[in-house]
Motif scaffolding. Structure first.
Motif, PDB file in Angstrom:
ATOM      1  N   HIS A   1     104.812  -2.236 112.773  1.00  0.00           N
ATOM      2  CA  HIS A   1     105.635  -1.017 112.828  1.00  0.00           C
ATOM      3  C   HIS A   1     105.751  -0.465 111.399  1.00  0.00           C
ATOM      4  CE1 HIS A   1     107.047  -2.025 116.972  1.00  0.00           C
ATOM      5  NE2 HIS A   1     106.922  -3.255 116.530  1.00  0.00           N
ATOM      6  N   PRO A   2     104.816   0.360 110.969  1.00  0.00           N
ATOM      7  CA  PRO A   2     104.765   0.822 109.576  1.00  0.00           C
ATOM      8  C   PRO A   2     106.026   1.543 109.091  1.00  0.00           C
ATOM      9  CG  PRO A   2     102.704   1.297 110.701  1.00  0.00           C
ATOM     10  CD  PRO A   2     103.648   0.822 111.755  1.00  0.00           C
ATOM     11  N   CYS A   3     106.783   2.145 109.991  1.00  0.00           N
ATOM     12  CA  CYS A   3     108.007   2.861 109.579  1.00  0.00           C
ATOM     13  C   CYS A   3     109.264   2.043 109.849  1.00  0.00           C
ATOM     14  CB  CYS A   3     108.088   4.205 110.306  1.00  0.00           C
ATOM     15  SG  CYS A   3     106.726   5.326 109.919  1.00  0.00           S
ATOM     16  N   LEU A   4     109.098   0.740 109.957  1.00  0.00           N
ATOM     17  CA  LEU A   4     110.218  -0.128 110.298  1.00  0.00           C
ATOM     18  C   LEU A   4     111.322  -0.071 109.247  1.00  0.00           C
ATOM     19  CD1 LEU A   4     111.209  -2.386 112.269  1.00  0.00           C
ATOM     20  CD2 LEU A   4     110.200  -4.029 110.674  1.00  0.00           C
TER      21      LEU A   4
ATOM     22  N   ALA B   1     113.266  -2.027 102.289  1.00  0.00           N
ATOM     23  CA  ALA B   1     114.120  -2.984 102.994  1.00  0.00           C
ATOM     24  C   ALA B   1     115.478  -3.121 102.312  1.00  0.00           C
ATOM     25  CB  ALA B   1     113.441  -4.351 103.071  1.00  0.00           C
ATOM     26  N   GLN B   2     116.510  -3.264 103.118  1.00  0.00           N
ATOM     27  CA  GLN B   2     117.849  -3.551 102.616  1.00  0.00           C
ATOM     28  C   GLN B   2     118.002  -5.066 102.599  1.00  0.00           C
ATOM     29  OE1 GLN B   2     120.917  -1.438 104.734  1.00  0.00           O
ATOM     30  NE2 GLN B   2     122.571  -2.699 103.911  1.00  0.00           N
ATOM     31  N   ILE B   3     118.293  -5.645 101.434  1.00  0.00           N
ATOM     32  CA  ILE B   3     118.323  -7.098 101.280  1.00  0.00           C
ATOM     33  C   ILE B   3     119.666  -7.488 100.664  1.00  0.00           C
ATOM     34  CG2 ILE B   3     117.128  -9.093 100.315  1.00  0.00           C
ATOM     35  CD1 ILE B   3     114.663  -7.287  99.929  1.00  0.00           C
TER      36      ILE B   3
ATOM     37  N   LEU C   1     106.322  -8.086 111.937  1.00  0.00           N
ATOM     38  CA  LEU C   1     106.782  -6.842 112.556  1.00  0.00           C
ATOM     39  C   LEU C   1     106.584  -5.638 111.644  1.00  0.00           C
ATOM     40  CD1 LEU C   1     110.089  -8.071 114.247  1.00  0.00           C
ATOM     41  CD2 LEU C   1     107.930  -7.502 115.385  1.00  0.00           C
ATOM     42  N   ALA C   2     106.763  -5.842 110.335  1.00  0.00           N
ATOM     43  CA  ALA C   2     106.609  -4.730 109.392  1.00  0.00           C
ATOM     44  C   ALA C   2     105.184  -4.195 109.384  1.00  0.00           C
ATOM     45  CB  ALA C   2     107.016  -5.174 107.994  1.00  0.00           C
TER      46      ALA C   2
END
Length: 295
Positions: A57-60, A170-172, A53-54
């Motif tokens: 959708h480049p601005c995911l 990304a928030q991990i 998906l990333a």
């Protein structure tokens, strides 16, 4: 002579993971929602759906979580300390080549102090253990035996750098799956659940990925979280076993009394891990999708 420039590698899962979805993306693709802003994956594992998906959708905006702190630490180190991690993996690659069995069990038995050392240990064991399986005993100790690999690719430098770049925003975090209710709340959110599958045989729990078994009560709790998210208008997908129990709980009109019953789609998958080799091969799984409410 100067070192050659690193080659570009498309980001993809850097860990082998039992039940990974890389080979199923083509079957999932028609059911992914087209419009959403934030993607949540509460059972991260190998992250195949996220990586797909990333790139679409480049601005995911992505929030990636799991209850396994070793796994989350590995993702954070790939994101934040990739060059330091690569150096440690290079060392593992070199030492493994000298006496792979002795070195494997020595690393498996050790406790490392820094986050990067722990991440390198996990990746090393993942690339060299039996079938890339993550399994813990009752004490929370990794206990998978060494795999039969002649020349495992332990340090995939270009892939790790590519993944690191993709994970930058990304928030991990370590979180329980039901904590998603504190975050996903609108139709601009998309949640994909890939929980430990409901066992369909006495040996199915062989793929359990932590010492905390995902019991029937947890499956029902997850169903209730799915229903609550769907009621909020969140787009939800879930993978699980194709069995009567899972079919029944996601067809329960009492659980989904305020929203339509989710769609259940059969997916053809390959099972590579079973204590009985005769039971490996093609199986049917379920992909369960929330139905958007017409407004």
């Amino acid at each position: 002579m100067s070192a050659s420039a690193p080659s570009f590698v498309l980001p993809r899962p850097f860990l082998k993971w039992a039940g990974g979805k890389t080979r199923l993306i083509g079957q999932y693709q028609p059911y992914f929602p087209e419009n959403f802003k934030t993607y949540y994956e509460p059972f991260l594992g190998g992250g195949a759906v996220f990586f797909y998906l990333a790139q679409q959708h480049p601005c995911l905006q992505a929030v990636l979580t799991d209850i396994n702190p070793e796994l989350i630490n590995a993702y954070c180190c790939v994101r934040d300390k990739v060059e330091e991690l690569i150096e440690l993996l290079d060392e593992h690659q070199s030492e493994h080549g000298k006496d792979n069995k002795e070195y494997y069990y020595w690393v498996r038995s050790r406790s490392y102090k820094t986050d990067t050392e722990k991440a390198a240990r996990l990746i090393y064991l993942n690339r060299t253990c039996y079938n890339g399986l993550y399994r813990e005993n009752s004490k929370g100790e990794f206990n998978v035996p060494i795999g039969r690999y002649k020349n495992p690719n332990i340090c995939q430098k270009d892939l790790l750098r590519s993944v690191s770049s993709l994970l930058t925003s990304a928030q991990i975090e370590v979180r329980k799956f039901d904590e998603i209710l504190n975050f996903a709340s609108t139709s601009e959110d998309f949640v994909y659940f890939d929980p430990p599958y409901y066992p369909i045989s006495a040996t199915s729990n062989f793929t359990a990925y932590s010492r905390d078994n995902f019991q029937e009560s947890e499956q029902i709790k997850l169903r209730d979280v799915f229903a609550e998210l769907a009621e909020r208008g969140v787009k939800v997908m879930l993978s699980n076993s194709n069995c009567d129990f899972i079919k029944a709980i996601y067809s329960d009109s009492q659980a989904f009394k305020r929203v339509p019953i989710p769609k259940q789609i059969e997916i053809s998958a390959s099972r590579g891990i079973n204590s009985n080799s005769c039971k490996r091969g093609k199986v049917k799984e379920l992909l369960i999708c929330s139905v958007e409410i017409d407004t």
